[in-house]
Design a protein around this motif. Sequence first.
Motif, PDB file in Angstrom:
ATOM      1  N   ALA A   1     103.767  58.356  36.764  1.00 46.27           N
ATOM      2  CA  ALA A   1     103.634  57.976  38.173  1.00 46.27           C
ATOM      3  C   ALA A   1     102.891  56.659  38.300  1.00 46.27           C
ATOM      4  CB  ALA A   1     102.895  59.073  38.923  1.00 46.27           C
ATOM      5  N   SER A   2     103.449  55.735  39.039  1.00 46.09           N
ATOM      6  CA  SER A   2     102.807  54.438  39.210  1.00 46.09           C
ATOM      7  C   SER A   2     101.659  54.543  40.191  1.00 46.09           C
ATOM      8  CB  SER A   2     103.825  53.414  39.703  1.00 46.09           C
ATOM      9  OG  SER A   2     104.297  53.766  40.984  1.00 46.09           O
ATOM     10  N   ALA A   3     100.842  53.506  40.214  1.00 45.56           N
ATOM     11  CA  ALA A   3      99.654  53.526  41.061  1.00 45.56           C
ATOM     12  C   ALA A   3     100.001  53.605  42.539  1.00 45.56           C
ATOM     13  CB  ALA A   3      98.807  52.295  40.781  1.00 45.56           C
ATOM     14  N   ASP A   4     101.229  53.187  42.913  1.00 45.13           N
ATOM     15  CA  ASP A   4     101.614  53.262  44.315  1.00 45.13           C
ATOM     16  C   ASP A   4     102.554  54.435  44.587  1.00 45.13           C
ATOM     17  OD1 ASP A   4     103.816  52.344  43.027  1.00 45.13           O
ATOM     18  OD2 ASP A   4     104.185  50.632  44.347  1.00 45.13           O
ATOM     19  N   ASP A   5     102.525  55.440  43.719  1.00 42.87           N
ATOM     20  CA  ASP A   5     103.371  56.619  43.873  1.00 42.87           C
ATOM     21  C   ASP A   5     102.549  57.718  44.539  1.00 42.87           C
ATOM     22  OD1 ASP A   5     105.238  58.581  43.728  1.00 42.87           O
ATOM     23  OD2 ASP A   5     105.348  58.662  41.541  1.00 42.87           O
ATOM     24  N   TRP A   6     102.686  57.810  45.865  1.00 40.27           N
ATOM     25  CA  TRP A   6     101.932  58.816  46.596  1.00 40.27           C
ATOM     26  C   TRP A   6     102.810  59.429  47.668  1.00 40.27           C
ATOM     27  CZ3 TRP A   6     100.092  53.588  47.071  1.00 40.27           C
ATOM     28  CH2 TRP A   6     100.441  52.962  48.264  1.00 40.27           C
ATOM     29  N   GLU A   7     102.327  60.543  48.230  1.00 40.50           N
ATOM     30  CA  GLU A   7     103.063  61.240  49.278  1.00 40.50           C
ATOM     31  C   GLU A   7     102.863  60.519  50.608  1.00 40.50           C
ATOM     32  OE1 GLU A   7     105.203  63.777  49.112  1.00 40.50           O
ATOM     33  OE2 GLU A   7     105.005  63.641  46.924  1.00 40.50           O
ATOM     34  N   SER A   8     103.952  60.161  51.232  1.00 40.46           N
ATOM     35  CA  SER A   8     103.879  59.483  52.525  1.00 40.46           C
ATOM     36  C   SER A   8     103.325  60.426  53.585  1.00 40.46           C
ATOM     37  CB  SER A   8     105.278  59.016  52.938  1.00 40.46           C
ATOM     38  OG  SER A   8     105.264  58.417  54.211  1.00 40.46           O
ATOM     39  N   GLY A   9     102.429  59.895  54.428  1.00 40.13           N
ATOM     40  CA  GLY A   9     101.879  60.678  55.531  1.00 40.13           C
ATOM     41  C   GLY A   9     100.768  61.621  55.144  1.00 40.13           C
ATOM     42  N   GLN A  10     100.229  61.477  53.916  1.00 41.58           N
ATOM     43  CA  GLN A  10      99.159  62.356  53.460  1.00 41.58           C
ATOM     44  C   GLN A  10      98.036  61.532  52.835  1.00 41.58           C
ATOM     45  OE1 GLN A  10     100.642  65.380  50.801  1.00 41.58           O
ATOM     46  NE2 GLN A  10     102.356  65.920  52.153  1.00 41.58           N
ATOM     47  N   ILE A  11      96.831  62.064  52.909  1.00 45.49           N
ATOM     48  CA  ILE A  11      95.688  61.515  52.181  1.00 45.49           C
ATOM     49  C   ILE A  11      94.855  62.692  51.677  1.00 45.49           C
ATOM     50  CG2 ILE A  11      95.533  59.343  53.463  1.00 45.49           C
ATOM     51  CD1 ILE A  11      93.186  60.653  55.021  1.00 45.49           C
ATOM     52  N   GLN A  12      93.940  62.404  50.779  1.00 46.13           N
ATOM     53  CA  GLN A  12      93.024  63.445  50.309  1.00 46.13           C
ATOM     54  C   GLN A  12      91.596  62.914  50.346  1.00 46.13           C
ATOM     55  OE1 GLN A  12      95.431  64.506  47.016  1.00 46.13           O
ATOM     56  NE2 GLN A  12      94.688  62.890  45.674  1.00 46.13           N
ATOM     57  N   VAL A  13      90.679  63.816  50.705  1.00 47.86           N
ATOM     58  CA  VAL A  13      89.302  63.411  50.933  1.00 47.86           C
ATOM     59  C   VAL A  13      88.342  64.356  50.230  1.00 47.86           C
ATOM     60  CG1 VAL A  13      89.826  62.374  53.181  1.00 47.86           C
ATOM     61  CG2 VAL A  13      89.064  64.769  53.069  1.00 47.86           C
ATOM     62  N   GLN A  14      87.157  63.822  49.951  1.00 44.80           N
ATOM     63  CA  GLN A  14      86.025  64.630  49.499  1.00 44.80           C
ATOM     64  C   GLN A  14      84.937  64.491  50.551  1.00 44.80           C
ATOM     65  OE1 GLN A  14      84.559  63.831  45.523  1.00 44.80           O
ATOM     66  NE2 GLN A  14      82.492  64.492  46.091  1.00 44.80           N
ATOM     67  N   LEU A  15      84.537  65.604  51.157  1.00 47.24           N
ATOM     68  CA  LEU A  15      83.567  65.575  52.244  1.00 47.24           C
ATOM     69  C   LEU A  15      82.142  65.486  51.711  1.00 47.24           C
ATOM     70  CD1 LEU A  15      84.955  68.261  54.726  1.00 47.24           C
ATOM     71  CD2 LEU A  15      85.559  65.833  54.510  1.00 47.24           C
ATOM     72  N   SER A  16      81.286  64.890  52.502  1.00 45.73           N
ATOM     73  CA  SER A  16      79.860  64.877  52.198  1.00 45.73           C
ATOM     74  C   SER A  16      79.301  66.280  52.399  1.00 45.73           C
ATOM     75  CB  SER A  16      79.136  63.886  53.113  1.00 45.73           C
ATOM     76  OG  SER A  16      79.653  62.584  52.954  1.00 45.73           O
ATOM     77  N   PRO A  17      78.199  66.618  51.737  1.00 43.94           N
ATOM     78  CA  PRO A  17      77.624  67.960  51.860  1.00 43.94           C
ATOM     79  C   PRO A  17      77.326  68.314  53.319  1.00 43.94           C
ATOM     80  CG  PRO A  17      76.616  66.811  50.022  1.00 43.94           C
ATOM     81  CD  PRO A  17      77.478  65.802  50.732  1.00 43.94           C
ATOM     82  N   GLY A  18      77.703  69.536  53.689  1.00 38.30           N
ATOM     83  CA  GLY A  18      77.420  70.045  55.023  1.00 38.30           C
ATOM     84  C   GLY A  18      78.427  69.664  56.090  1.00 38.30           C
ATOM     85  N   VAL A  19      79.388  68.816  55.771  1.00 33.21           N
ATOM     86  CA  VAL A  19      80.378  68.375  56.762  1.00 33.21           C
ATOM     87  C   VAL A  19      81.541  69.367  56.795  1.00 33.21           C
ATOM     88  CG1 VAL A  19      81.991  66.536  57.410  1.00 33.21           C
ATOM     89  CG2 VAL A  19      79.750  65.963  56.439  1.00 33.21           C
ATOM     90  N   LEU A  20      82.007  69.685  57.995  1.00 31.54           N
ATOM     91  CA  LEU A  20      83.137  70.590  58.177  1.00 31.54           C
ATOM     92  C   LEU A  20      84.423  69.795  58.290  1.00 31.54           C
ATOM     93  CD1 LEU A  20      81.629  73.058  60.821  1.00 31.54           C
ATOM     94  CD2 LEU A  20      81.739  73.350  58.332  1.00 31.54           C
ATOM     95  N   ILE A  21      85.497  70.317  57.693  1.00 29.97           N
ATOM     96  CA  ILE A  21      86.775  69.621  57.780  1.00 29.97           C
ATOM     97  C   ILE A  21      87.293  69.606  59.214  1.00 29.97           C
ATOM     98  CG2 ILE A  21      88.160  71.671  57.274  1.00 29.97           C
ATOM     99  CD1 ILE A  21      88.791  67.973  56.221  1.00 29.97           C
ATOM    100  N   SER A  22      86.919  70.592  60.008  1.00 34.83           N
ATOM    101  CA  SER A  22      87.334  70.591  61.415  1.00 34.83           C
ATOM    102  C   SER A  22      86.778  69.376  62.154  1.00 34.83           C
ATOM    103  CB  SER A  22      86.879  71.883  62.107  1.00 34.83           C
ATOM    104  OG  SER A  22      85.481  72.053  62.000  1.00 34.83           O
ATOM    105  N   THR A  23      85.577  68.940  61.769  1.00 35.63           N
ATOM    106  CA  THR A  23      84.988  67.739  62.368  1.00 35.63           C
ATOM    107  C   THR A  23      85.820  66.500  62.039  1.00 35.63           C
ATOM    108  OG1 THR A  23      82.768  68.697  62.199  1.00 35.63           O
ATOM    109  CG2 THR A  23      82.915  66.303  62.468  1.00 35.63           C
ATOM    110  N   ILE A  24      86.244  66.399  60.794  1.00 34.74           N
ATOM    111  CA  ILE A  24      87.043  65.246  60.357  1.00 34.74           C
ATOM    112  C   ILE A  24      88.413  65.269  61.027  1.00 34.74           C
ATOM    113  CG2 ILE A  24      88.080  64.107  58.359  1.00 34.74           C
ATOM    114  CD1 ILE A  24      84.985  63.948  58.555  1.00 34.74           C
ATOM    115  N   ASN A  25      89.032  66.433  61.091  1.00 33.98           N
ATOM    116  CA  ASN A  25      90.357  66.530  61.712  1.00 33.98           C
ATOM    117  C   ASN A  25      90.304  66.159  63.191  1.00 33.98           C
ATOM    118  OD1 ASN A  25      91.726  67.265  59.372  1.00 33.98           O
ATOM    119  ND2 ASN A  25      91.473  69.464  59.724  1.00 33.98           N
ATOM    120  N   LEU A  26      89.257  66.586  63.862  1.00 31.42           N
ATOM    121  CA  LEU A  26      89.111  66.252  65.277  1.00 31.42           C
ATOM    122  C   LEU A  26      88.897  64.740  65.450  1.00 31.42           C
ATOM    123  CD1 LEU A  26      88.882  67.335  68.187  1.00 31.42           C
ATOM    124  CD2 LEU A  26      86.413  67.587  67.792  1.00 31.42           C
TER     125      LEU A  26
END
Length: 307
Positions: free
Chosen positions: A4-29
């Motif tokens: 897979a090349s460096a620009d081979d990714w799924e369109s319309g998606q990203i992936q994240v690592q949250l800081s401690p104590g942060v809720l994903i619902s906060t990020i989605n909102l």
Amino acid sequence: ASAASADDWESGQIQVQLSPGVLISTINLRYGTTTLDALHPLYLLDLPDGQGEQDVVDMMSSDPDIDEVEFAYNNETPEGTRQMVAAAVGGTITDYLDQHLAARLRLDEAHTHTLGEGVTVAVLDTGVLATHPALIGSIMLGGWDFVDNDPDPGDYASLNDEDNDGMTDEGAGHGTMVAGIIHLVAPGAKILPIRVLDDEGRGDSFLVAKGIRYAQQHGARVINMSLGLQGHSFIIGHEVEFADSLNANLIAAVGNDSLDNMLYPSAEREVISVTALDSSDVKADFANWASDVFVSAPGVGVFAPYY
């Protein structure tokens, strides 16, 4: 083979690592994203219509609630587009057990010290055909298929060209072959199959991260990843570091592009990186190389079970 090349990714998606104590619902909102998959503190997110991946990555990069953000990278087995050079060449289990590889690795001598009893080896790959006669008794129950999200991590061919590259099922059988090589070297070890690649030999980085965590949660002392992508993935790196902290041994392929380059995650310092030698113990013509490669091992003319 081209991984897979460096620009081979799924369109319309990203992936994240949250800081401690942060809720994903906060990020989605905050960003209008939707959770597609979760491996706390790691999340795979779907972007709202009209939002480009690069724009969202740029915005989130300065967000103190997000430790890391990246594209949803794809990866594949390095052998995928080469159809493993030989695929099914015929032969018997005796040919497999008595092949020249055993002498080159001095397995008879090694086996006087250990057969690998009591060790669980996780194989993150296209799945494993547990019913293959050469593997009977070596495959553990309790594996998982993260591609189809079910408890059957078998190694099957769909007979369809899902990635539209003109080749059908070019990855099918790869996991079974890898499991067979591991069984030849450590016949007393138990193999835990974890399917993170489809029958085209392709998968996404989030599934690899989930597979690594599943492996360490199920007692794997060795985690084998004959797969890779060209760029760095924070998502995979998070799980590599965590598994290493629990004293798991992680192994990954350097790559088959004949380049001075190491695929990821083999480039991680916690991972034992492996490249291939030919029958003369010279670097195989297709094998990647780099000064940081940990070990070279036979990778040409190897007999192994096929699906």
